[in-house]
Design a protein around this motif. Structure first.
Motif, PDB file in Angstrom:
ATOM      1  N   ALA C 119       0.823  -1.217   0.000  1.00 18.59           N
ATOM      2  CA  ALA C 119       0.000   0.000   0.000  1.00 18.59           C
ATOM      3  C   ALA C 119       0.854   1.263   0.000  1.00 18.59           C
ATOM      4  O   ALA C 119       0.537   2.241  -0.676  1.00 18.59           O
ATOM      5  N   LEU C 120       1.947   1.253   0.749  1.00 14.67           N
ATOM      6  CA  LEU C 120       2.746   2.479   0.881  1.00 14.67           C
ATOM      7  C   LEU C 120       4.097   2.432   0.192  1.00 14.67           C
ATOM      8  O   LEU C 120       4.702   3.465  -0.087  1.00 14.67           O
ATOM      9  N   LYS C 123       6.303   4.326  -3.694  1.00 16.12           N
ATOM     10  CA  LYS C 123       5.440   5.108  -4.580  1.00 16.12           C
ATOM     11  C   LYS C 123       5.925   6.526  -4.840  1.00 16.12           C
ATOM     12  O   LYS C 123       5.480   7.153  -5.788  1.00 16.12           O
ATOM     13  N   SER C 129       3.940   1.972  -7.462  1.00 14.35           N
ATOM     14  CA  SER C 129       5.365   1.698  -7.356  1.00 14.35           C
ATOM     15  C   SER C 129       5.848   1.011  -8.615  1.00 14.35           C
ATOM     16  O   SER C 129       5.216   0.074  -9.107  1.00 14.35           O
ATOM     17  N   ALA C 272       4.589   6.087   5.455  1.00 15.70           N
ATOM     18  CA  ALA C 272       5.293   6.767   4.369  1.00 15.70           C
ATOM     19  C   ALA C 272       5.560   8.182   4.837  1.00 15.70           C
ATOM     20  O   ALA C 272       4.615   8.958   5.029  1.00 15.70           O
ATOM     21  N   ASN C 316      -4.338   9.029   4.437  1.00 13.62           N
ATOM     22  CA  ASN C 316      -3.499   9.953   3.677  1.00 13.62           C
ATOM     23  C   ASN C 316      -3.297  11.230   4.480  1.00 13.62           C
ATOM     24  O   ASN C 316      -4.241  11.732   5.103  1.00 13.62           O
ATOM     25  N   TYR C 330      -2.732   7.698  -1.514  1.00 16.09           N
ATOM     26  CA  TYR C 330      -2.446   6.283  -1.358  1.00 16.09           C
ATOM     27  C   TYR C 330      -3.742   5.485  -1.263  1.00 16.09           C
ATOM     28  O   TYR C 330      -4.720   5.940  -0.690  1.00 16.09           O
ATOM     29  N   ASP C 331      -3.711   4.281  -1.795  1.00 11.94           N
ATOM     30  CA  ASP C 331      -4.816   3.338  -1.697  1.00 11.94           C
ATOM     31  C   ASP C 331      -4.229   2.032  -1.153  1.00 11.94           C
ATOM     32  O   ASP C 331      -3.006   1.903  -1.022  1.00 11.94           O
ATOM     33  N   SER C 336      -6.761  -2.918  -3.856  1.00  7.69           N
ATOM     34  CA  SER C 336      -7.117  -1.507  -3.816  1.00  7.69           C
ATOM     35  C   SER C 336      -8.607  -1.296  -4.003  1.00  7.69           C
ATOM     36  O   SER C 336      -9.314  -2.128  -4.568  1.00  7.69           O
ATOM     37  N   GLY C 341      -5.742   7.429  -5.499  1.00  9.47           N
ATOM     38  CA  GLY C 341      -4.616   7.094  -6.349  1.00  9.47           C
ATOM     39  C   GLY C 341      -4.715   7.540  -7.784  1.00  9.47           C
ATOM     40  O   GLY C 341      -3.739   7.476  -8.511  1.00  9.47           O
TER      41      GLY C 341
END
Lengths: 363, 363, 363
Positions: C119-120, C123, C129, C272, C316, C330-331, C336, C341
């Protein structure tokens, strides 16, 4: 390797399609021939015993449209679940009780070709039945078998929900219920489902307004005696919301007879009655149904291999396209010709016939 | 589980591609490297004995383009059929005799990479050969083997027939005939096919007029002696209808030699001669062919696993794009670079070379 | 048949998704339910011993998104290779060391659902990513295992190279290096990768300028003791070229504890951090990160079948969309929601939560 079984059906036929009778766009549609793969499929499945009468099971089942080099997928009944004394719970993408009863009562071996009874069922004069398909995002519970009685309840979660109206979203949820009695020579089933579509400003499934409901109720049965079986199916479809109160009854009779130890004669007749009820802007709903019949012979070369010949005939009534904004006219089901059924074309009175000769092999 | 065999080929190579020599759009096309999956495939097949020398059989065969995560399908030879004293009948999607003879005489192990002889065959200066592919909607009859002689006749039904001219329809039907003699060291084959395209107002397969015929005739053979084999193939392609009377001869020589018990040296040379015949608006058909040669070495680590190295070179003639409206220029076959062959680009004189090193493993 | 093993995982969950907190386009995004197939897959693999300690191996692995009838493919780790005293060489489409370390340290059973640590990771505030994916056109070398030490080097060939700048080409090449120590209770890994994108005048992967580099470095470890495991992961992402000198650190802690012989409690927290460095036109990079935590329980019914319940929460930061031209917000990773995003939407402060309950079955 022992954990998974590879299985499937390969069904190849040579089809001869004829069309006639339509005054509009269908007029002049060509007669043609094709090789067809009908309900051919490839699957992977397994069961694991967990003790205490409980087991885990799964199935991945793919279409195998091998006459035209189609893709493999998990688009046929595919699921994972648990089974025990409590019954069965499963998650995935699979048919509901309404479709299952129609398949069970169909007489042709593949239930996926030009003789399929899905030609007329559940369409409400519309383009495609919303009930004779598989439901994504499904969860179902099936009771244990009580001396032949079994009940199923299925729910489709609304993954593609939206709040504000938008063009043509798949904003759909659904619930179905099925009751079955299957014991020796007797089978009786009663099914009911309701599909809800919301916030569709565009075409949506029904190309009408923003919010619609459709309900489907089916009652059917089969009785086997000696070398024969007889089957009957009645289906009632009803709209709500932007569909007005449009209603339709469809019914059919079918039978099979073993003329030799390996030779089966089969026939079925289905009738979609005229639409009824009210819809804004439509005053006359007469002559908006269709007729469909099938005659076939299937000869088994072994338990796994059968030669088949089916002839199917479908006649649209003369005002089948009377309800504007709905799809117009009936085509064969899974083995459709692609000629009828597209919105905007005029298939009033269109007649379709199909002869198929081929082979069905299970593995 | 015993009813189906899972089989396949995984062929992975590291390819180094170089281009040069084109004056037009091809000029400046980059040299690059890639991992290529060549003819990698995954299949499911089975045979059931039905007694009296008769059997039912099927095959689902998928591409497996594993270098780029491609989809699985039934787009390679996929069929169902019956075999008996009467011969073999099969239905599905599969190659015809013209393609089969080219594959049989190809010297590289995978017949689907940059050394494949399909680079030049059957193209009539066009974008892609209509014969070096698989035919959807196919039905074929293959005679029994008479002391090495065998004949095949194949027909492609026209499922997508249309009556009125329309843009770019796949309004195609086809028939092919093959005669083979395969006995000990000697193989000889003669094949003929005719494809008919009708009512195409748009691009169609040949991007010309509404109605076209193309015929293809191939004659080839192989002789094995000691550690070597020699092979020859001649192909004649001829257009009709909107193609004018365009004609082309393509011919090739090939051979293999076992330098050690496990090491095979291989080579082939193919030449597409200049187009000939007449076509409206084209006065000069000189320098419209191409040359192609391949040199390779294959080393077996086992019966199922082979290391391979192939070098292939293709040179387009200096006026290969002379026939307007046809695709322009030759590329490698199944392992094409994507550089040559697109309509509208100028690949006059384009030279391509490819070196591939890798591994082929069957399962 | 003995040459190939059919294997896979079927993972079906019922997910309840909630969203809140966004001031922009995310505001009003619906809460919804779904059936999800997480990392369900179907594979075909085999190994052939070639003598002298050498073996050939292959794997074709497909997604099996059975909740929605998805296609089968070779889009998961798929390769062919040779293994011997010299180590392992393989060619195909597969994850690199950066992704592998993240998967290894993830605590949820499927590593492909709403609790996934991807998820994080990696990215750089961007849409997806470039390191937590599989690389087409890959070739990798893996050393032999030296008392638990093993190194991997992977290269992605640039098949889609172009020389002149053009819109949105996949003009990408990549190299990754991984060092692992895996011995008894201790695992430590260090990975590094660099992706280069060239001649992209359009959106490209990063929707910025024509030439970009991104590097990713990860350091992580796991220690197992008694019924528990603890895990830590640190990742540093850095841009170059048109990305300016944007940088980001992401770190996480995770652990598992067996509360009974079959019951595992698991948790992870990832952060993140805010972006740092310089980018043209951006003056304030504060509040541009996100937080993510997961709590779960997994109960084994057998070695192959596990019931699971996971709750995941992602928040977020309030200025997550500050860097214009990059994706915003972010998702969840592989599971997801599709809400956050997308470039151009304003997900500042968007909160996502997901509860999933289901079953994981391997075969």
């Amino acid at each position: 390797q022992s954990n998974v079984t590879v299985y499937g059906v390969v069904d190849g036929t040579f089809d001869i399609i004829n069309t006639s009778g339509a005054a509009g766009a269908g007029r002049g549609a060509p007669d043609y021939t094709r090789v067809q793969s009908n309900g051919s499929r490839l699957g992977f499945k397994g069961t694991e015993s967990l003790g205490n009468g409980m087991s885990a099971f799964f199935q991945f089942e793919s279409n195998a449209k091998f006459d035209a080099g189609g893709g493999l997928d998990v688009a046929r009944d595919s699921f994972v679940g648990l089974k025990g004394d409590f019954g069965t719970v499963k998650l995935g993408n699979f048919s509901g009780p309404n479709r299952d009863i129609a398949s069970k009562l169909d007489v042709v071996i593949h239930s996926d070709g030009i003789g399929d009874n899905s030609a007329l069922l559940g369409k409400l004069g519309g383009r495609a039945s919303v009930f004779d398909t598989r439901y994504t995002n499904s969860i179902a519970y099936i009771t244990p078998d009580f001396s032949g009685f079994q009940a199923t309840v299925q729910y489709q979660a609304n993954e593609n929900k939206n709040i504000a109206p938008s063009a043509n979203p798949a904003n759909q949820s659904l619930a179905e219920l099925g009751l079955n009695y299957d014991n020796g020579p007797v089978y009786v089933g009663l099914t009911h489902g309701k599909l809800t579509e919301k916030n569709s400003t565009g075409a949506g499934t029904f190309n009408t307004g923003t919010d619609e409901d459709v309900t489907e109720t089916r009652l059917g049965g089969m009785y086997k005696f000696g070398n024969a079986s007889v089957r009957a199916l009645f289906a009632h479809t009803k709209g709500d919301g932007s569909l007005g109160s449009l209603k339709q009854n469809v019914w059919g009779l079918a039978g099979t007879y073993m003329v030799t130890a390996n030779g089966k004669l089969l026939a079925q007749y289905f009738r979609a009655n005229d639409l009824s009820g009210n819809r804004a802007g439509v005053t006359d709903l007469s002559d908006t149904g269709a007729k469909f019949w099938v005659l076939g012979y299937e000869h088994s070369l072994s338990k796994r291999t059968t030669l088949l010949a089916h002839y199917a005939y479908l006649k649209n009534d003369d005002r089948v396209s009377a309800v504007s904004g709905m799809a117009k006219g009936y085509d064969f089901g899974d083995g459709s010709t692609g000629i009828a059924g597209s919105a905007g074309s005029n298939n009033d009175g269109l007649k379709l016939s199909g002869l198929q000769v081929g082979i069905n092999h299970t593995f």
